[in-house]
Design an enzyme around this catalytic site. Structure first.
Site, PDB file in Angstrom:
ATOM      1  N   SER A  82       0.835  -1.206   0.000  1.00  0.00           N
ATOM      2  CA  SER A  82       0.000   0.000   0.000  1.00  0.00           C
ATOM      3  C   SER A  82       0.868   1.254   0.000  1.00  0.00           C
ATOM      4  CB  SER A  82      -0.916   0.023   1.222  1.00  0.00           C
ATOM      5  OG  SER A  82      -0.202   0.475   2.353  1.00  0.00           O
ATOM      6  N   CYS A  83       0.205   2.385  -0.194  1.00  0.00           N
ATOM      7  CA  CYS A  83       0.926   3.662  -0.175  1.00  0.00           C
ATOM      8  C   CYS A  83       0.857   4.309   1.206  1.00  0.00           C
ATOM      9  CB  CYS A  83       0.349   4.586  -1.233  1.00  0.00           C
ATOM     10  SG  CYS A  83       0.565   3.883  -2.865  1.00  0.00           S
ATOM     11  N   ILE A  84       0.545   3.516   2.215  1.00  0.00           N
ATOM     12  CA  ILE A  84       0.578   4.037   3.584  1.00  0.00           C
ATOM     13  C   ILE A  84       2.017   3.907   4.081  1.00  0.00           C
ATOM     14  CG2 ILE A  84      -0.225   3.653   5.951  1.00  0.00           C
ATOM     15  CD1 ILE A  84      -2.769   2.541   4.806  1.00  0.00           C
TER      16      ILE A  84
END
Ligand SMILES: Cc1ncc(COP(=O)(O)O)c(C=O)c1O
Length: 391
Positions: A318-320
């Site tokens: 994810s882009c977290i």
């Protein structure tokens, strides 16, 4: 080779957990039944497996109830709990003689207003709410804050609920429900809960069951065993001279399903920044700790690497920024395509996972050396079902 990421369910472990729990309790209290907590892992395959094992369905919403029906449950094998059951669902289970543990005066008012529609007498249970924190300091989740569920004993709501229900002709109060989610799942917690339940039981018009809920440990090393939970609970039931015809119910979720499930993902790349090796995978913390709480996961690494690195941070797709789920020290240097297995991730993962960036991964069932698919990975096809597009 299975396509990562995926969950893998070890069926033999699940069977062992269920039979261990059953035999620990039935040997001390033969009139014992289990209601599997759907919320803990609502995978339809698991729900249908539980049904096939003669386990009741513990559900807390209309969708969970509908899932129970979908996998074959009769209404009289359902335990309906929770603050938002859906009145239509509640009425169906009441009429069929299933277990309904009331949570609020709104539910009692609904029964009062609809008593003529039930056809015959109905049976209800009451969930109790009491100051467990004072009995077991530091062990409860709300701490000094009030718990949200059930009828409070100290402010006399429980007594008022009993009086209200006794005033409605055609209603029998047959059960006490006392589920509490706690930090410790300790024997002391179960002793306190059972004691309070037994004190309340005498107020039922016709006691049939005592339901102590879930939140037990399963096969976690060092934690109380099923035998210890059974001894603790049954000795309190005996102290209170609870007759052996009274059914003892538990609603385990994590104790059954946490340990049999693992999650497998694969290394897709690495970066070295500020002296730290960042390892990228096709998995995500969103699948194994959807609430992103700090958990120290057990793991296995499948690698042929001979080199060791002082530190590797394993991260997700994810882009977290904080999608990081393992911090490895002095472990083999992971290479592209190496597999990482995260253990004990069957509880509050599959049922809580979001559809964020990627869709649901597949779930594989391992039965000895046989493998089958319990859920195929979702694609855009499943994600877009029932969606409308702008035209
Ligand atoms: C009413 C009720 N029963 C059973 C459970 C299952 O708990 P666990 O998965 O910790 O065993 C829960 C979990 O929140 C619950 O709310």
């Amino acid at each position: 080779m299975l396509k990562t990421p995926y969950f893998i369910l070890d069926l033999q472990k699940l069977e062992k957990n269920l039979s261990g729990l059953r035999s620990a309790f039935t040997s001390l209290w033969p009139n014992f039944a289990i209601g599997y907590s759907f919320k803990t892992n609502n995978l339809p395959w698991i729900a249908s497996w539980m049904h096939a094992q003669g386990v009741m369905a513990e559900v807390v919403s209309s969708p969970e109830y509908e899932l129970a029906k979908y996998v074959g449950y009769e209404d009289n094998c359902v335990i309906l709990n929770g603050p938002c059951k859906g009145f239509e669902t509640m009425d169906k289970v009441l009429k069929a003689g299933g277990i309904v543990n009331l949570d609020s005066f709104q539910e009692i008012n609904h029964i009062k207003a609809n008593i003529q529609n039930y056809g015959s007498r109905i049976k209800v249970g009451l969930r109790i709410n009491f100051d467990l924190e004072t009995a077991c300091p530091g062990e409860t989740i709300p701490g000094k804050e009030p718990g949200r569920f059930g009828f409070n004993i100290e402010n006399r709501d429980f007594d008022r609920a009993i009086d209200e229900l006794k005033s409605i002709a055609g209603v029998e109060i047959v059960g006490i429900h006392a589920h509490h989610s706690t930090k410790t799942k300790s024997l002391g917690i179960f002793k306190a809960i059972t004691k309070k339940t037994c004190e309340c039981a005498s107020k039922c018009s016709c006691l049939e069951y005592i339901d102590l809920g879930g939140c037990l440990f399963g096969d976690k090393p060092g934690a109380p065993t099923f035998e210890e939970y059974a001894q603790t609970i049954v000795s309190v039931l005996c102290d209170f001279s609870i007759p052996s015809e009274i059914k003892l119910l538990l609603e385990p979720g994590a104790a059954l399903i946490a340990s049999p499930v693992s999650y497998v993902c694969k290394v897709i790349g690495t970066k070295d920044i500020k002296g730290t090796r960042l390892v990228f995978t096709d998995g995500s913390i969103k699948h194994i700790a959807p609430q992103m709480n700090a958990i120290r996961f057990g793991y296995n690494l499948k690698t042929s690497s001979k080199n060791t690195l002082p530190r590797q941070v394993i991260s997700g797709y994810s882009c977290i920024e904080m999608d990081r789920f393992l911090d490895l020290n002095n472990q083999p240097e992971l290479q592209i395509d190496d597999e990482i297995t995260i253990k004990n991730v069957g509880a509050y993962t599959i049922s809580l996972a979001p559809l964020f960036i990627e869709y649901y991964p597949s779930v594989i069932v391992k039965n000895g050396d046989k493998y089958s698919i319990a859920r195929e990975a979702w694609t855009t096809k499943e994600f877009t079902q029932k969606q409308k597009l702008y035209v």
